[in-house]
Design an enzyme around this catalytic site. Structure first.
Site, mmCIF file in Angstrom:
data_model
loop_
_atom_site.group_PDB
_atom_site.id
_atom_site.type_symbol
_atom_site.label_atom_id
_atom_site.label_comp_id
_atom_site.label_asym_id
_atom_site.label_seq_id
_atom_site.Cartn_x
_atom_site.Cartn_y
_atom_site.Cartn_z
ATOM 1 C CG LEU A 23 43.030 4.320 3.111
ATOM 2 C CD1 LEU A 23 42.054 5.502 3.578
ATOM 3 C CD2 LEU A 23 43.640 4.469 1.619
ATOM 4 C CB ALA A 24 48.241 -0.083 5.847
ATOM 5 C CB VAL A 25 52.880 2.385 4.482
ATOM 6 C CG1 VAL A 25 53.824 2.847 3.464
ATOM 7 C CG2 VAL A 25 53.020 2.846 5.773
ATOM 8 N N GLY A 27 49.020 1.048 0.842
ATOM 9 C CA GLY A 27 47.515 1.557 0.166
ATOM 10 C C GLY A 27 47.274 2.832 -0.114
ATOM 11 C CB SER A 141 57.408 -6.075 -5.647
ATOM 12 O OG SER A 141 58.647 -6.293 -5.083
ATOM 13 N N GLY A 143 57.549 -1.828 -2.087
ATOM 14 C CA GLY A 143 57.698 -0.777 -1.087
ATOM 15 C C GLY A 143 57.029 0.103 -1.189
ATOM 16 C CE LYS A 195 55.285 -8.662 -3.800
ATOM 17 N NZ LYS A 195 55.396 -8.956 -2.291
ATOM 18 C CG HIS A 198 59.422 -10.606 -6.186
ATOM 19 N ND1 HIS A 198 59.505 -9.946 -4.819
ATOM 20 C CD2 HIS A 198 60.059 -9.533 -6.858
ATOM 21 C CE1 HIS A 198 59.898 -8.771 -4.778
ATOM 22 N NE2 HIS A 198 60.406 -8.505 -6.154
ATOM 23 C CG ASN A 199 57.979 -11.649 -1.473
ATOM 24 O OD1 ASN A 199 57.926 -10.651 -2.227
ATOM 25 N ND2 ASN A 199 56.957 -11.152 -0.539
ATOM 26 C CD GLU A 202 62.073 -8.430 -0.933
ATOM 27 O OE1 GLU A 202 62.089 -8.531 0.121
ATOM 28 O OE2 GLU A 202 61.312 -8.521 -1.807
ATOM 29 C CE1 TYR A 203 61.223 -13.473 2.809
ATOM 30 C CE2 TYR A 203 62.334 -14.780 4.199
ATOM 31 C CZ TYR A 203 61.218 -13.984 3.771
ATOM 32 O OH TYR A 203 60.151 -13.702 4.727
ATOM 33 N NE ARG A 300 65.139 -12.695 5.595
ATOM 34 C CZ ARG A 300 64.452 -11.695 4.953
ATOM 35 N NH1 ARG A 300 62.920 -11.455 5.686
ATOM 36 N NH2 ARG A 300 64.566 -11.110 3.970
ATOM 37 N NE ARG A 459 65.568 -44.363 -0.352
ATOM 38 C CZ ARG A 459 64.751 -44.750 -1.329
ATOM 39 N NH1 ARG A 459 65.082 -44.934 -2.343
ATOM 40 N NH2 ARG A 459 63.462 -44.579 -1.041
#
Length: 504
Positions: A23-25, A27, A141, A143, A195, A198-199, A202-203, A300, A459
């Site tokens: 039950l975090a945000v 959840g 996804s 948030g 996912k 997707h992330n 998103e970056y 980042r 090479r």
């Protein structure tokens, strides 16, 4: 909240449509979403105080049943049981599964809705399916707001497990044009892989927007109100998206302590949770170029070295300050075009990575479906995803989005301005790694001949790695150093000669 008695358990047993652990945000908001759509939900958190606080607060008076123990949690679920896990990726997921699975029966379903690494999902799926328990790895996804009002959901697992959870998941997902942003993607780790990509995209999206901001601010000197207006205007056209929309709102927010635009007092030190790096690692393994996402991840990393950058700024030479003397409106438009063209490249790279993984893991991903479920609920939701859906409707086997006639036309219209924006940034010393990487990818992909012929010669020179020719078939090796200074070419042996030294 009092402890439930055995009598209570008998009365409430097997009543809940689904259960959620963690039950975090995210959840909490998913639970409230499920309940608002008519589903009864059993909830459990490792820390009992968290469960009690939720039950007495946001969950009060709703069709939500809190549980103090895992046994109570499982006992409250209708058969076949559906239990969703929303905890931190890695060991915490395994710990919860270790507690939960022994209490379940064959045919029950466990859903991992966290940002788990897809290879972990593959292993968990194999283990649990072997015990008769279904396992779904589902990307979520959107948030906090998306979880509450309708996220984009990316489920992977057996089709049978999908059919069991589909009535709930299709209803709680974001809805666009009457279609839920949730479709079955494929076996085992397919959902979490989608996912992850997707992330990664998103970056890329976020970094590209930051670079547009950097040019507008540092070359043209636009202040926060002007930036807000610019991004608001951009959001009315082809760049219409969640990230552009919130960016315009960010520039309008004032800091209550200083009265300055809040964005100007935020430390320029970006964080990351790892999904971008996972995307890069997978791309390397698949031999797929995702240079835009790579540049975003690296941006980042270097931003996180704040103290080091401050120190180096006092030592390293700076470019000569130049006042922009060109047409300001034209540069603003050039930056807009550069942002759109680079965004297309980023998505093209992401879809190619999905294609490579789909082939390797035999997922049979439907790229039109993926673009469809990204249209709403998720962080990268954008108007132009409809154009991606249409591109795959025209050609389901499309190898690269840039080759679709619509996107080819967009690049044709934007490439001159794209170059203007990058050139202006370089001239004024503004770092635009993602813009530059996107343009370099396009310039490489569009060229029939690259300077890699010289690389192959190098090479072969230092490591006898051989090369092919443009005028005849076969594999060749040249003895580059001879007494008469003329290289001598000969067909390579079936097994190339051992390298002169390690080299590569």
């Amino acid at each position: 909240m009092r402890r439930a008695s055995k009598g209570d358990l008998k009365m409430t047993a097997n009543q809940c449509d689904i259960g959620l652990i963690g039950l975090a945000v995210m959840g909490e908001n998913l639970v409230l979403n499920m309940e608002s759509k008519g589903f009864s939900v059993s909830v459990f958190n490792r820390t009992t105080e968290v469960t009690e606080k939720f039950a007495a607060g946001r969950g009060k008076g709703k069709n939500i049943q809190p549980a103090r123990t895992m046994e109570e949690f499982v006992g409250a679920l209708k058969r076949p049981r559906k239990a969703m896990i929303m905890v931190k990726a890695g060991a915490p997921v395994d710990a919860v599964i270790g507690q939960l699975a022994p209490l379940l029966e064959k045919g029950d379903v466990i859903i991992d809705g966290g940002n788990s690494l897809f290879t972990d999902t593959q292993l968990r799926c194999k283990d649990l399916e072997g015990r008769g328990i279904h396992f779904v790895g589902c990307g979520v996804s959107g948030g906090e707001e998306g979880a509450l009002k309708g996220p984009s959901l990316m489920p992977g697992g057996s089709r049978e497990s999908w059919e069991m959870i589909a009535p709930i998941f299709r209803k709680i997902a974001a809805q666009v044009d009457g279609e839920p942003c949730c479709r079955y993607l494929g076996p085992d780790g397919a959902g979490h892989y989608v996912k992850m990509v997707h992330n990664g995209i998103e970056y890329g999206d976020m970094q590209l927007i930051c670079e547009a901001y950097a040019i507008l601010k540092n070359v043209l000197g636009l202040d926060a109100p002007q930036l807000a207006e610019t991004f608001t205007e951009w959001n009315k056209g082809e760049l219409d998206s969640y990230l552009i929309e919130i960016t315009s709102q960010i520039f309008r927010k004032l800091d209550p302590d200083t009265g300055k635009p809040l964005v100007d007092v935020i430390l320029d030190k970006a964080g990351q949770k790892g999904t971008g790096i996972w995307t890069l690692q997978s791309a390397i393994q698949q031999s797929v170029v995702i240079s835009t996402i790579n540049a975003a991840v690296e941006a980042r990393v270097i931003s996180s070295r704040k103290d080091e950058r401050v120190a180096s700024s006092k030592i390293l030479p700076q470019p000569k300050l130049k006042k922009f003397t060109g047409d300001r409106a034209q540069l603003v438009d050039a930056v807009r075009h550069a942002l759109y063209a680079s965004k297309i490249v980023s998505y093209a790279q992401g879809m190619e990575l999905l294609s490579a993984a789909s082939a390797q893991y035999k997922w049979n991903l439907n790229f039109g479906d993926i673009a469809t479920i990204w249209r709403g609920g998720c962080i990268i939701r954008a108007k132009f995803l409809n154009c991606i859906v249409e591109a795959y409707e025209r050609d389901a086997a499309l190898h690269n989005l840039l080759l679709d006639r619509y996107f080819t036309g967009i690049i044709e219209k934007t490439q001159d301005n794209w170059r203007v924006a990058v050139a202006a940034a370089v001239e004024h010393g503004v770092a635009v790694p993602a813009f530059s990487a996107s343009l370099a990818y396009f310039d490489s992909y569009r060229q029939a001949r690259l300077p890699s012929n010289l690389l192959q010669a190098q090479r072969d020179f230092f490591g006898a790695h051989t090369y092919e020719r443009v005028d005849k078939p076969g594999v060749f090796h040249t003895e580059w150093i001879e007494s008469d200074h003329k290289p001598k070419e000969k067909p390579a042996e079936a097994k190339p000669p051992a390298p002169h030294h390690a080299g590569e």
